[in-house]
Design an enzyme around this catalytic site. Structure first.
Site, PDB file in Angstrom:
ATOM      1  N   ASP A 103       0.870  -1.222   0.028  1.00  0.00           N
ATOM      2  CA  ASP A 103       0.012   0.203   0.077  1.00  0.00           C
ATOM      3  C   ASP A 103       0.889   1.319   0.111  1.00  0.00           C
ATOM      4  O   ASP A 103       2.111   1.196   0.532  1.00  0.00           O
ATOM      5  CB  ASP A 103      -1.026   0.065   1.098  1.00  0.00           C
ATOM      6  CG  ASP A 103      -1.703  -1.133   1.286  1.00  0.00           C
ATOM      7  OD1 ASP A 103      -2.103  -1.704   0.243  1.00  0.00           O
ATOM      8  OD2 ASP A 103      -2.148  -1.520   2.387  1.00  0.00           O
TER       9      ASP A 103
HETATM   10  N1  URA Z   1      -1.151  -6.047   3.933  1.00  0.00           N
HETATM   11  C1  URA Z   1      -1.632  -4.648   3.894  1.00  0.00           C
HETATM   12  O1  URA Z   1      -2.704  -4.743   4.406  1.00  0.00           O
HETATM   13  N2  URA Z   1      -0.993  -3.849   3.153  1.00  0.00           N
HETATM   14  C2  URA Z   1       0.448  -3.984   2.579  1.00  0.00           C
HETATM   15  O2  URA Z   1       0.741  -2.951   2.063  1.00  0.00           O
HETATM   16  C3  URA Z   1       0.666  -5.270   2.631  1.00  0.00           C
HETATM   17  C4  URA Z   1       0.241  -6.234   3.286  1.00  0.00           C
END
Ligand code: URA
Length: 241
Positions: A103
């Site tokens: 993310d």
């Molecule tokens: N899980 C998440 O919620 N976000 C990420 O960026 C990676 C794994």
């Protein structure tokens, strides 16, 4: 391999453009300008320069980036920077892709490659490559939450149970855990499923490849051992980068 073809394979543009570069005297090998596009090369340990800038021949590229916050894993980032902003046009021309996504607000280990097989090997759901995350939570972590994470939780619109291994509480609000799948927002959704909330998320390790020295925003080319470690095929030891 012909010089013009080698340059094209490394991201220097079309065959025609590479021929022009060569004819312009832009390419040197062992300090000698090579101006014949059909010059035959031995690719083993090949180093060359383009307008004085040094390059190493790489059949495929495998890159580890310590991703900072505020960067999206997409080519057309809309609200933030793109992780591809870290790489020059020559690398981008090779068709660099993220190996799974983080993310925009997640930091840590992100792999990028132009090798489709490597990408598949790391992201295919059946391969279950382990990923270690460290997180800060909004609410104090309860023992029952750790137990639930280890037992597995259901996530909306996803089939099956999502369980973490090696769940370790570091402080009242800090946790590390390992997951073996990679569905959308998995860690945040798992924490939400047990009644907590992720405030900060960091990926510390993929397979046996662990982030250590690499500063935020820095990236390196992985060597063969590190590539194997990421794929978990070098299970004897964790390699730090
Ligand atoms: N899980 C998440 O919620 N976000 C990420 O960026 C990676 C794994």
């Amino acid at each position: 391999m012909l010089l013009e073809k080698m340059l094209q394979s490394q991201g220097f543009g079309s065959r025609k453009h590479c021929q022009q570069l060569i004819k312009n005297g832009a390419i040197s090998i062992q300090e000698q300008i090579v101006s014949d596009p059909k010059f035959k090369l031995n690719l083993q340990n090949l180093e060359y320069s383009v307008y004085g800038e040094k390059y190493v021949y790489r059949e495929k590229v495998y890159i580890a980036l310590n991703k900072p916050q505020g960067y999206e894993c997409s080519h057309q980032a809309t609200h933030h920077y793109s992780v591809f902003d870290f790489f020059d046009e020559v690398l981008m021309n090779r068709g660099l892709q993220c190996v799974g996504r983080l993310d925009q607000d997640t930091t840590g280990l992100l792999l990028l490659t132009d090798d489709g097989q490597f990408l598949q090997a790391l992201t295919h759901p059946k391969k279950h490559v382990a990923k270690v995350y460290r997180m800060q939570t909004a609410d104090p972590i309860q023992v029952t939450q750790i137990q639930q994470l280890e037992a597995g939780v259901e996530l909306r619109n996803e089939k099956g149970i999502f369980a973490a291994t090696d769940v370790q509480q570091i402080t009242e609000h800090e946790l590390t855990m390992t997951i073996h799948q990679g569905v959308y927002h998995q860690v945040k959704r798992m924490l939400a499923a047990v009644g907590n909330k992720v405030e900060r998320l960091h990926r510390a390790q993929i397979g046996q490849l662990k982030l250590s020295q690499l500063a935020e925003g820095e990236w390196i080319y992985l060597n063969e051992q590190q590539i194997l470690a990421a794929k978990n095929q070098n299970t004897a030891l964790v390699l730090e980068i």
